[in-house]
Structure formats: C-alpha cells, structure tokens
Design an enzyme around this catalytic site. Sequence first.
Site, PDB file in Angstrom:
ATOM      1  CE  LYS A 100      46.232 115.934  20.197  1.00 19.13           C
ATOM      2  NZ  LYS A 100      45.519 115.050  19.250  1.00 19.13           N
ATOM      3  CD  GLU A 122      39.856 118.315  15.494  1.00 21.89           C
ATOM      4  OE1 GLU A 122      40.776 117.559  15.887  1.00 21.89           O
ATOM      5  OE2 GLU A 122      39.872 118.878  14.380  1.00 21.89           O
ATOM      6  CB  SER A 389      50.470 111.704  24.801  1.00 27.88           C
ATOM      7  OG  SER A 389      49.385 111.589  25.712  1.00 27.88           O
TER       8      SER A 389
END
Length: 430
Positions: A100, A122, A389
């Site tokens: 991210k 969010e 990830s």
Amino acid sequence: MQNLVTKTINTENLPDKNGFFGEYGGSFVPEVLEKVMKEVGEAYDKIANDPSFIKELKELNETYTGRPSPVYHAKRLSEAVGGAEIYLKREDLNHTGAHKINHCLGEVLLAKRMGKKKVIAETGAGQHGVALATAAALLGLECDIYMGEVDVKKEAPNVARMKVLGAKVVSVTTGTRTLKDAVDEAFKAYLEDPVNQIYCIGSVVGPDPFPRMVRDFQSIIGVEAKEQMQKLTGRLPDALVACVGGGSNAMGLFSAFLDDKDVKIYGVEPAGKGLETGKHAASISKGTKGMIHGFKCYVLQNDKGEPLPVYSIASGLDYPGVGPQHCFLHDIKRVDYKTATDREAVEAFYALSRMEGIIPALESSHAVAYAVKLAKELGKGKNILVNLSGRGDKDIDFVMEHYPLEEYEPEETLKDGYDEFLSHIGGEKN
C-alpha cells in the site's frame, strides 16, 4: 524512467479518455465532484510526466520504502509441494509492511502539489490506512481514516499504528460495519469539502482517475519482478499469482506482464466459507455487472442493484466490487480468476510461517494457498511468482484466537516438512 507508466503496463492502451476499460470504470459521481475529479485527473496526468515528481517519488521509494523489494525462492515450500518452484515478491518487507505504501506516497505527494491540507481514506485490514497515515506524517498533511467497526476490533494493531502516526481513525457503525461502509462514509466526508482535502482511494477502484492512478503507482512491483525473475532464473515466470479484493497488489504485479502471452496470470478472490454459502467476497466469480462507488464493475448485488453484504476472513478483501481493469482482463480471458476459502488461507498462513519463517497477511495467504495447488498442477520445471502483498503481524492475534494451530496441522510433524498438511490445501472443509 521517463514517466510513471511503463511501455509494458497497458497492452490495450486503457483506460480510454473517459476512464473506461472496455465497458468498465468511468466516473459516475455527484455533480459537485465532477469538476473535482477532472482536476485530480489533470493534476495526475501532469505529474506523471513531471521529471521532478518522478525523481522525488523514486528517491522516497528507494530511501524510505526500501525498494526494490526482493524476490525470494521459497525452497522448503516448493520441495514439500513437489511441483513447480514457488517464488515470492516480498512486498511484506516494505516500510509499513505491505504494498500500500507504493501508491500512498504517490497520492500524498500529488495532494501536496495540489495544495490540499488533508487526505482521507477508507481501510479494511488497516494496511492502506497505516500507509496513508505514514505518508501524511512524512509530508505534513492531516489524515482521516474511515474503518468499519468490525475491522477496528479485528485489526487493533493497525488501528494503534494509525493513531500513533497522527491520523484520526473514524469507526464506521453503519451497515455491515466493514470495508464497503467505510468507503461510503469516506465519500460522504469528501463531499463536505472537496477543495481542501482529497480522497486517496486504497485500491484500483472508484471513479476515474483512481483506477489508473493507483495501478500506475503500483506498477513498480511488476517492473521490478520482471527483471528480478530473469536475473534469478534466466527467464520469465510461467505463472503469476496474486490475491484480488479491489485488486491493487494484483494489478501492480500483472501490469508489466500483460504483453507476455506465455505467462499465465491468476487472480485469487476470497471464497470465504464457500461460494455455495453466500458468505464470500468473490466479485468476479459470482458477481454481475453493476455500479458501486462511482464506477462500473462486477458487483455482488441483489435484484435491485444494491450491494450485498460480503464476507472474508481477510478484511482487505472484504469488498463487493472489484477494479474495472480486472473485469476487463477477465472478459478478454487474459487473467484467470480463481478462489480460495478461509480455511485454505489459514492453512497457507501457517504453512508459510512454519516452512519459510514468513508470516503472511491473510490477504496474501489466499494467493499462497492457490499457488500451492497450481504448483502441483504445473509440475516440475515450472516457476510461479506470488505477490506476497503484506505481512501478517496484524492478523496473528485474530488467527490464533479463532483458528487455533492444533486444528490446522497434522498430529505429527513429518521430517521433510508439512507434506500432509500442504497436501490437503484445496479445502475439503470450509
């Protein structure tokens, strides 16, 4: 790198000028946001070709995030499976522990250049929230994070991290109190003041320009991995595997390989307690064409076109829609979308931890679970690259409390690894 979009990123030259990937995507927003979205898109197009922006982002990726993230050969896991060799793109080693941070740094840099005072977003599992709070702290912007009440309780470590970083965490108590509802509330907050703040969407979803913008910032994963696999193995991988909720980590990996037709690509959606139970979040596998949060995609919806409640053990995959480019890639059959159940994900979570000393995020565990099955199918001599990830620090307490280890491993540990344990990843039980 002359611009943020590499030549290999978008084989179909998409999205088009209106933000569509085929029939998916677009921008369907309230009138008050139409001008704002256009401004964001124009600002992004400008910085995507701005050498000073690219230089600043490149330096932060290298000196702050810690890129390039390595590709690791999971030898013990591969040996235990007995088929194709499994490699991991270690996005879990990035600063903040997931992929991210790649797009959050880009988004907050963009916000600052646009003169914004606050970023809002969010988050489901909290990884996007932590990454955005980190980037905001680094660059001196205010930060509000909207998170479903269920996820606030489930992902307490990440909630604490966001607060320590200076972000305001808003617990959402409406609807199912999970990711979809957090998106709803964040959009409402954005509508209140679109001039001084910007909504930094956490995946390749939402109205244009967000699907392409997040994809482009995440494309560094695939660009690095392509070079790394050729250096490690002398060739491209035979297959790519990544989990898909909204789909940012997957698009980050897939984008650089879309023109390489000999590379098979698999996206893994959350089957939850089983597709037949309805308690899942497999939008492409079980959804229909519809609209959510300002864009067209496959949506899990009822007869009235309203999003259905969805479920996954992994909070970051718990979303009733999916990125428009994923929908397009599914329709043209470039990417094969599979599923993994909660049980398969937990088995993979423990297997990778015990056999490689790597504790994966529950989101990433879905990809690992499918990669194990795929390795058996492809057989020896083939290579699989999995996008790991995120790391599983955030999930340990939850998994240990609700999915105790003794229920997910054989009674005896075999000398050569968890062969028996791994052999039943495939989900006889849900």
